[in-house]
Design a protein around this motif. Structure first.
Motif, short mmCIF file in Angstrom:
data_model
loop_
_atom_site.label_atom_id
_atom_site.label_comp_id
_atom_site.label_asym_id
_atom_site.label_seq_id
_atom_site.Cartn_x
_atom_site.Cartn_y
_atom_site.Cartn_z
N SER A 91 0.84 -1.20 0.00
CA SER A 91 0.00 0.00 0.00
C SER A 91 0.87 1.25 0.00
N PRO A 92 0.33 2.38 -0.48
CA PRO A 92 1.13 3.61 -0.55
C PRO A 92 1.69 4.07 0.79
N ASP A 93 1.02 3.74 1.89
CA ASP A 93 1.55 4.12 3.21
C ASP A 93 2.46 3.05 3.81
N GLY A 94 2.64 1.94 3.10
CA GLY A 94 3.52 0.87 3.56
C GLY A 94 2.96 0.02 4.68
N GLN A 95 1.70 0.24 5.06
CA GLN A 95 1.12 -0.47 6.21
C GLN A 95 0.46 -1.79 5.84
N GLN A 96 0.09 -1.97 4.58
CA GLN A 96 -0.57 -3.21 4.17
C GLN A 96 0.10 -3.81 2.95
N ILE A 97 -0.03 -5.12 2.87
CA ILE A 97 0.49 -5.86 1.74
C ILE A 97 -0.69 -6.64 1.16
N ALA A 98 -0.74 -6.70 -0.16
CA ALA A 98 -1.75 -7.52 -0.84
C ALA A 98 -1.03 -8.62 -1.58
N SER A 99 -1.64 -9.82 -1.57
CA SER A 99 -1.07 -10.93 -2.32
C SER A 99 -2.18 -11.65 -3.07
N GLY A 100 -1.88 -12.07 -4.28
CA GLY A 100 -2.82 -12.83 -5.09
C GLY A 100 -2.26 -14.21 -5.35
N SER A 101 -3.15 -15.20 -5.39
CA SER A 101 -2.68 -16.58 -5.42
C SER A 101 -3.42 -17.45 -6.43
N ALA A 102 -2.80 -18.57 -6.74
CA ALA A 102 -3.45 -19.60 -7.56
C ALA A 102 -4.57 -20.27 -6.79
N ASP A 103 -4.74 -19.96 -5.50
CA ASP A 103 -5.88 -20.50 -4.73
C ASP A 103 -7.15 -19.67 -4.95
N HIS A 104 -7.09 -18.71 -5.91
CA HIS A 104 -8.22 -17.87 -6.33
C HIS A 104 -8.54 -16.74 -5.35
N THR A 105 -7.69 -16.51 -4.35
CA THR A 105 -7.97 -15.47 -3.37
C THR A 105 -6.93 -14.36 -3.41
N VAL A 106 -7.34 -13.24 -2.83
CA VAL A 106 -6.44 -12.12 -2.56
C VAL A 106 -6.43 -11.97 -1.04
N LYS A 107 -5.27 -11.81 -0.47
CA LYS A 107 -5.17 -11.60 0.97
C LYS A 107 -4.58 -10.23 1.24
N LEU A 108 -5.11 -9.58 2.26
CA LEU A 108 -4.57 -8.32 2.76
C LEU A 108 -3.88 -8.61 4.09
N TRP A 109 -2.66 -8.13 4.22
CA TRP A 109 -1.83 -8.41 5.40
C TRP A 109 -1.45 -7.11 6.08
N ASP A 110 -1.34 -7.14 7.40
CA ASP A 110 -0.79 -6.04 8.17
C ASP A 110 0.74 -6.17 8.08
N ALA A 111 1.39 -5.17 7.53
CA ALA A 111 2.84 -5.24 7.32
C ALA A 111 3.62 -5.27 8.64
N GLN A 112 3.08 -4.70 9.70
CA GLN A 112 3.77 -4.67 10.99
C GLN A 112 3.70 -6.02 11.70
N THR A 113 2.50 -6.60 11.74
CA THR A 113 2.31 -7.83 12.52
C THR A 113 2.42 -9.10 11.68
N GLY A 114 2.22 -8.98 10.36
CA GLY A 114 2.22 -10.16 9.51
C GLY A 114 0.90 -10.93 9.52
N HIS A 115 -0.10 -10.39 10.21
CA HIS A 115 -1.40 -11.07 10.28
C HIS A 115 -2.23 -10.77 9.04
N CYS A 116 -2.97 -11.79 8.59
CA CYS A 116 -3.91 -11.60 7.50
C CYS A 116 -5.12 -10.85 8.05
N VAL A 117 -5.43 -9.69 7.49
CA VAL A 117 -6.56 -8.90 7.98
C VAL A 117 -7.83 -9.13 7.17
N ASN A 118 -7.68 -9.69 5.96
CA ASN A 118 -8.86 -9.99 5.16
C ASN A 118 -8.49 -10.92 4.01
N THR A 119 -9.41 -11.81 3.67
CA THR A 119 -9.27 -12.66 2.49
C THR A 119 -10.38 -12.29 1.54
N LEU A 120 -10.01 -11.86 0.35
CA LEU A 120 -10.97 -11.40 -0.64
C LEU A 120 -11.27 -12.54 -1.60
#
Length: 195
Positions: A91-120
């Protein structure tokens, strides 16, 4: 090499490879100045944090990793995808990471804690690319299901799906003579209709 990214502030380039490593290159000299190791399979995608303080990589090993650019150490390993992780963005503020996968999902991660905050969820095939909007409020994902989905980062809801028209989409094949059953089935799969 299968992934490259420019550092946002310095004359550096990062590359990821099927040999499971990432390399940091000094563009001025053409020399490799650092090697990052730790992925168990090939590196598929990489992205720098906008502030340039860390690097993110995704891999066939189903993980996302955050790398400290000063020490070369892996700061976080993000687990949660059940197939290859094919794309990452920060993310532009560096606080979140997005990842896309062959499992058909997108995950949003908290960059500080490494926790998944949402699965799209909503794509019906592999997610090949993800990109945050410049204001960080939206995320776009591109998939093998031939769609681009636009998501609200705050809610995780898909607010728009963009789809190109198939070559035979809405073509009316009602009453067409000379088609075998197999040809008719294929045309329908490509978007044709029979009323």
């Amino acid at each position: 090499m299968c992934a490259v990214a420019f550092h946002p502030q310095k004359p550096l380039l990062a590359s990821g490879s099927y040999d499971r490593t990432l390399k940091l290159w000094d563009i001025a000299t053409g020399e490799c100045c650092q090697t990052f190791s730790g992925h168990l399979s090939g590196v598929w995608a990489i992205a720098f944090a906008p502030q340039g303080d860390y690097l993110v990589s995704s891999s066939i090993d189903q993980t996302v990793r955050l790398w400290n650019l000063t020490t070369g150490e892996c700061q976080q390993i993000l687990h949660g995808h059940s197939n290859w992780v094919m794309s990452v963005d920060v993310s532009p503020d560096g606080q979140q990471i997005a990842s896309g996968s062959a499992d058909h999902t997108v995950k949003l991660w908290d960059a500080q804690t490494g926790h998944c905050v949402n699965t799209l969820k909503g794509h019906r095939n592999s997610v090949w690319s993800v990109a945050f909007s410049p204001d960080g409020q939206s995320l776009a994902s591109g998939s093998d299901d031939k769609t681009i989905k636009l998501w609200s980062v705050a809610t995780g809801q898909c607010w728009q799906t963009l789809k190109t028209q198939e070559p035979y989409e809405r073509m009316d094949i009602t009453g067409v003579v000379g088609l075998t059953a197999a040809q008719s089935t294929i045309l329908k799969q490509l978007g044709a209709v029979a009323r």
